[in-house]
Design an enzyme around this catalytic site. Structure first.
Site, PDB file in Angstrom:
ATOM      1  N   ARG A 117     -58.830   2.793   3.135  1.00  0.00           N
ATOM      2  CA  ARG A 117     -59.383   2.264   4.204  1.00  0.00           C
ATOM      3  C   ARG A 117     -60.460   2.555   4.692  1.00  0.00           C
ATOM      4  NH1 ARG A 117     -53.547   4.785   5.674  1.00  0.00           N
ATOM      5  NH2 ARG A 117     -54.235   6.475   3.876  1.00  0.00           N
TER       6      ARG A 117
ATOM      7  N   GLN B  94     -58.307  18.227  -8.139  1.00  0.00           N
ATOM      8  CA  GLN B  94     -57.039  17.093  -8.042  1.00  0.00           C
ATOM      9  C   GLN B  94     -58.137  16.212  -9.358  1.00  0.00           C
ATOM     10  OE1 GLN B  94     -55.634  15.380  -5.141  1.00  0.00           O
ATOM     11  NE2 GLN B  94     -53.309  15.307  -6.483  1.00  0.00           N
TER      12      GLN B  94
ATOM     13  N   GLY C  71     -50.921  11.827  -5.424  1.00  0.00           N
ATOM     14  CA  GLY C  71     -50.676  12.200  -4.160  1.00  0.00           C
ATOM     15  C   GLY C  71     -50.334  13.755  -3.338  1.00  0.00           C
ATOM     16  N   THR C  72     -50.010  13.769  -1.664  1.00  0.00           N
ATOM     17  CA  THR C  72     -50.025  14.951  -1.453  1.00  0.00           C
ATOM     18  C   THR C  72     -48.703  16.178  -2.221  1.00  0.00           C
ATOM     19  OG1 THR C  72     -48.374  14.254   0.023  1.00  0.00           O
ATOM     20  CG2 THR C  72     -51.163  14.457   0.725  1.00  0.00           C
TER      21      THR C  72
ATOM     22  N   GLU D 219     -42.124   8.007   4.061  1.00  0.00           N
ATOM     23  CA  GLU D 219     -42.687   6.871   4.460  1.00  0.00           C
ATOM     24  C   GLU D 219     -43.190   5.737   4.816  1.00  0.00           C
ATOM     25  OE1 GLU D 219     -46.201   9.106   4.271  1.00  0.00           O
ATOM     26  OE2 GLU D 219     -44.464  10.797   4.207  1.00  0.00           O
TER      27      GLU D 219
ATOM     28  N   ASN E 231     -58.318   7.704   8.908  1.00  0.00           N
ATOM     29  CA  ASN E 231     -58.076   6.957   7.827  1.00  0.00           C
ATOM     30  C   ASN E 231     -58.598   5.844   7.817  1.00  0.00           C
ATOM     31  OD1 ASN E 231     -55.912   9.194   6.676  1.00  0.00           O
ATOM     32  ND2 ASN E 231     -53.920   7.608   7.498  1.00  0.00           N
TER      33      ASN E 231
ATOM     34  N   LYS F  25     -87.048  17.271  19.656  1.00  0.00           N
ATOM     35  CA  LYS F  25     -86.694  18.133  18.800  1.00  0.00           C
ATOM     36  C   LYS F  25     -87.446  19.306  17.559  1.00  0.00           C
ATOM     37  CE  LYS F  25     -88.041  17.019  14.549  1.00  0.00           C
ATOM     38  NZ  LYS F  25     -89.225  16.973  12.930  1.00  0.00           N
TER      39      LYS F  25
ATOM     40  N   ASN G 188     -96.738  15.004  15.257  1.00  0.00           N
ATOM     41  CA  ASN G 188     -96.298  16.199  14.643  1.00  0.00           C
ATOM     42  C   ASN G 188     -96.652  15.604  12.650  1.00  0.00           C
ATOM     43  OD1 ASN G 188     -93.901  14.471  15.091  1.00  0.00           O
ATOM     44  ND2 ASN G 188     -92.455  16.412  14.719  1.00  0.00           N
TER      45      ASN G 188
HETATM   46  C1  UD1 Z   1     -50.220  11.624   5.499  1.00  0.00           C
HETATM   47  C2  UD1 Z   1     -48.292  11.828   4.879  1.00  0.00           C
HETATM   48  C3  UD1 Z   1     -47.745  10.951   6.375  1.00  0.00           C
HETATM   49  C4  UD1 Z   1     -48.041  11.165   7.573  1.00  0.00           C
HETATM   50  C5  UD1 Z   1     -50.024  11.498   7.342  1.00  0.00           C
HETATM   51  C6  UD1 Z   1     -50.653  11.862   8.971  1.00  0.00           C
HETATM   52  C7  UD1 Z   1     -47.297  11.854   2.587  1.00  0.00           C
HETATM   53  C8  UD1 Z   1     -47.185  11.717   1.735  1.00  0.00           C
HETATM   54  N1  UD1 Z   1     -47.805  11.309   3.677  1.00  0.00           N
HETATM   55  O1  UD1 Z   1     -49.749  10.033   4.588  1.00  0.00           O
HETATM   56  O2  UD1 Z   1     -46.265  11.871   5.869  1.00  0.00           O
HETATM   57  O3  UD1 Z   1     -47.558  11.102   8.533  1.00  0.00           O
HETATM   58  O4  UD1 Z   1     -50.012  11.943   6.612  1.00  0.00           O
HETATM   59  O5  UD1 Z   1     -51.664  11.895   8.562  1.00  0.00           O
HETATM   60  O6  UD1 Z   1     -47.686  13.221   2.583  1.00  0.00           O
HETATM   61  N2  UD1 Z   1     -54.656  14.012  -0.723  1.00  0.00           N
HETATM   62  C9  UD1 Z   1     -54.977  14.138  -1.701  1.00  0.00           C
HETATM   63  N3  UD1 Z   1     -54.687  14.379  -2.376  1.00  0.00           N
HETATM   64  C10 UD1 Z   1     -53.746  13.411  -3.492  1.00  0.00           C
HETATM   65  C11 UD1 Z   1     -53.379  12.449  -1.876  1.00  0.00           C
HETATM   66  C12 UD1 Z   1     -53.900  12.862  -0.908  1.00  0.00           C
HETATM   67  O7  UD1 Z   1     -56.268  15.561  -1.747  1.00  0.00           O
HETATM   68  O8  UD1 Z   1     -53.773  12.440  -4.504  1.00  0.00           O
HETATM   69  C13 UD1 Z   1     -54.816  14.245   0.267  1.00  0.00           C
HETATM   70  C14 UD1 Z   1     -56.166  13.228   1.534  1.00  0.00           C
HETATM   71  O9  UD1 Z   1     -57.653  13.187   1.178  1.00  0.00           O
HETATM   72  C15 UD1 Z   1     -55.724  13.274   2.826  1.00  0.00           C
HETATM   73  C16 UD1 Z   1     -53.860  14.283   3.063  1.00  0.00           C
HETATM   74  O10 UD1 Z   1     -53.869  14.717   1.356  1.00  0.00           O
HETATM   75  O11 UD1 Z   1     -56.730  14.320   3.148  1.00  0.00           O
HETATM   76  C17 UD1 Z   1     -53.765  13.106   2.913  1.00  0.00           C
HETATM   77  O12 UD1 Z   1     -53.538  12.111   2.620  1.00  0.00           O
HETATM   78  P1  UD1 Z   1     -53.359  10.450   3.244  1.00  0.00           P
HETATM   79  O13 UD1 Z   1     -53.047   9.393   1.382  1.00  0.00           O
HETATM   80  O14 UD1 Z   1     -54.603  10.345   4.101  1.00  0.00           O
HETATM   81  O15 UD1 Z   1     -51.775  10.115   3.346  1.00  0.00           O
HETATM   82  P2  UD1 Z   1     -51.152   9.174   4.506  1.00  0.00           P
HETATM   83  O16 UD1 Z   1     -50.836   8.260   4.046  1.00  0.00           O
HETATM   84  O17 UD1 Z   1     -52.113   9.752   5.967  1.00  0.00           O
HETATM   85 CA    CA Z   2     -54.113   9.859   6.599  1.00  0.00          CA
END
Ligand code: UD1
Ligand code: CA
Length: 414
Positions: A16, A75, A80-81, A157, A230, A320, A355
């Site tokens: 995004r 990773q 996923g988180t 989600e 995002n 600067k 400069n």
């Molecule tokens: C996530 C939460 C959501 C919350 C929102 C708040 C989950 C499933 N969802 O959604 O509930 O409302 O944040 O901002 O947790 N990341 C990794 N590895 C991965 C995936 C993601 O390190 O495999 C990191 C991303 O870089 C980011 C963070 O985790 O910094 C959150 O991931 P993102 O994809 O932005 O989740 P959201 O859809 O915003």
């Molecule tokens: Ca996010």
């Protein structure tokens, strides 16, 4: 007090954002987003911080590489988180303390809120504590599901919400504190049963609740603090909010900001008491400004600049990587780059330091009490002695200063 570690999730690809760069390196008021999250963790005593990186990891490590309290965890595939948290297992599996989990794309988190989270967690002896916020527009965020008694049942989600769930405005800002062992027991069990086929950390919370552990929440989190960045649009909104915080702090420190909406000040800038920042001023990078100065309107103060007390920088003045000693005046249309300007020097309208010679950047040193007439061009490298007088419209190089010889540099006019 329990030992505390932190995990920061920062491996995401961020489609995004539409970027080639790691998302967490995008800047908010001059600092990468990740910098704010790291500081918030440090402020609440996280001994070690496990930063999970993937997309653009080399850039991220290079940027923050020196910090001794960070353990970089890679990773390889962003699944996923919860999967990102699992990547820290080898480091944390035997850790008996509390683990904070935060997202690297949430720069607006404040240490104060994390402290409240920790206090609640410890007072309630919870297995997990999360924060929630109520947003006017909850689109994109995980929704907090509560039962009729108000107890949290889980997080759904955005992409998995039913029609009714979609209307819930209480969301998950995505910062949590877990009992470390319970966290890892739960993340292991998470399955990718959702629209995106990802391993969600939010499902680990539901599992912890289902197992009968105590999960509590702090509910009064400000909407602005819940914001995850995002997209570029959200980056600009987060920057605006951060800018207001920076300015509020400066004003509390005794700085006058005449028109906050038309002023931009870097998070790294330091400004002294009774300095007045006039409208349309942009201060960018590591900049230090002393007390009793007047900066702007329309001034551009750039990285590496130190301005001592009682300095006046007027309209369309750019500085600067320079030091301006006490009492310097540069009121109109000047450029001072890579220069050391002595005490009480008067820089006339339109005077500049040249400069850059096309190959390299050179330094200019102007002694104390010099007068630089309007429209002078000071060709670097150049050194002007104390008390030099440069006539209006003069082009000054080191050669013509030398040719004039000792004692005559007081009038280096053409
Ligand atoms: C996530 C939460 C959501 C919350 C929102 C708040 C989950 C499933 N969802 O959604 O509930 O409302 O944040 O901002 O947790 N990341 C990794 N590895 C991965 C995936 C993601 O390190 O495999 C990191 C991303 O870089 C980011 C963070 O985790 O910094 C959150 O991931 P993102 O994809 O932005 O989740 P959201 O859809 O915003
Ligand atoms: Ca996010």
């Amino acid at each position: 007090m329990a030992q505390r570690a932190a995990i920061i999730l920062a491996a995401g690809v961020s489609s995004r954002m539409n970027t080639q760069m790691a998302k967490v390196l995008h800047e908010v008021c001059g600092r990468p987003m990740l910098g704010y999250v790291l500081d918030a963790c440090r402020d609440v005593g996280a001994g070690k911080i496990y930063a999970v990186v993937g997309f653009g990891s080399e850039q991220v490590k290079e940027w923050f590489g020196d910090a001794e309290d960070i353990v970089w965890v890679t990773q390889d595939q962003q699944r996923g988180t919860a999967h990102a948290v699992m990547c820290c297992r080898e480091y944390l599996k035997d850790f008996d303390g509390e683990t904070l989990v935060l997202c690297g794309d949430g720069p607006l988190i404040r240490a104060k809120t994390l402290k409240t989270l920790i206090e609640k967690h410890e007072a309630e002896q919870a297995a997990a504590t999360l924060a929630t916020a109520v947003l006017d527009d909850p689109a994109g965020y995980g929704r907090i599901i509560r039962d009729v008694y108000g107890n949290i049942q889980g997080i759904v989600e955005d992409s998995d919400c039913s029609r009714e769930q979609w209307l819930i405005r209480e969301v998950n800002p995505s910062y949590y504190l877990f009992n470390n062992r319970i966290l890892f027991e739960a993340v292991e069990k998470v399955r990718p049963d959702n629209v995106k086929k990802e391993f969600y950390l939010t499902d680990a919370l539901s599992l912890i609740i289902a197992t009968g552990h105590k999960v509590v929440a702090i509910t009064a989190v400000r909407p602005e603090e819940a914001m995850g960045v995002n997209s570029r649009r959200q980056l600009s909104v987060a920057s605006k909010i951060m800018q207001a915080r920076i300015q509020r702090q400066l004003m509390a420190n005794g700085v006058t900001i005449v028109d906050p909406d038309n002023t931009w000040i870097d998070a790294r800038a330091r400004i002294g008491q009774d300095t007045v920042i006039e409208p349309f001023t942009y201060i960018h990078g590591e900049v230090t400004i002393g007390s009793g100065c007047r900066i702007g309107p329309f001034a551009f103060v750039r990285h590496g600049t130190v301005i001592e007390d009682d300095v006046v920088l007027g309209v369309f003045t750019e500085v600067k990587n320079s030091t301006l000693a006490e009492g310097v005046r540069a009121r109109h249309h000047s450029y001072l780059g890579d220069a050391m300007i002595g005490r009480h020097v008067d820089v006339g309208a339109g005077s500049i330091t040249a400069n850059f010679d096309g190959v390299k950047v050179n330094r200019t040193k102007v002694g104390d009490d010099c007068y630089i007439g309007s429209g002078a061009i000071l060709i670097a490298p150049l050194e002007l002695k104390d008390g030099s007088h440069i006539g209006a419209g003069t082009v000054v190089s080191q050669r013509n200063v030398n040719e004039l010889g000792e004692g005559t540099e007081k009038d280096v006019s053409k």
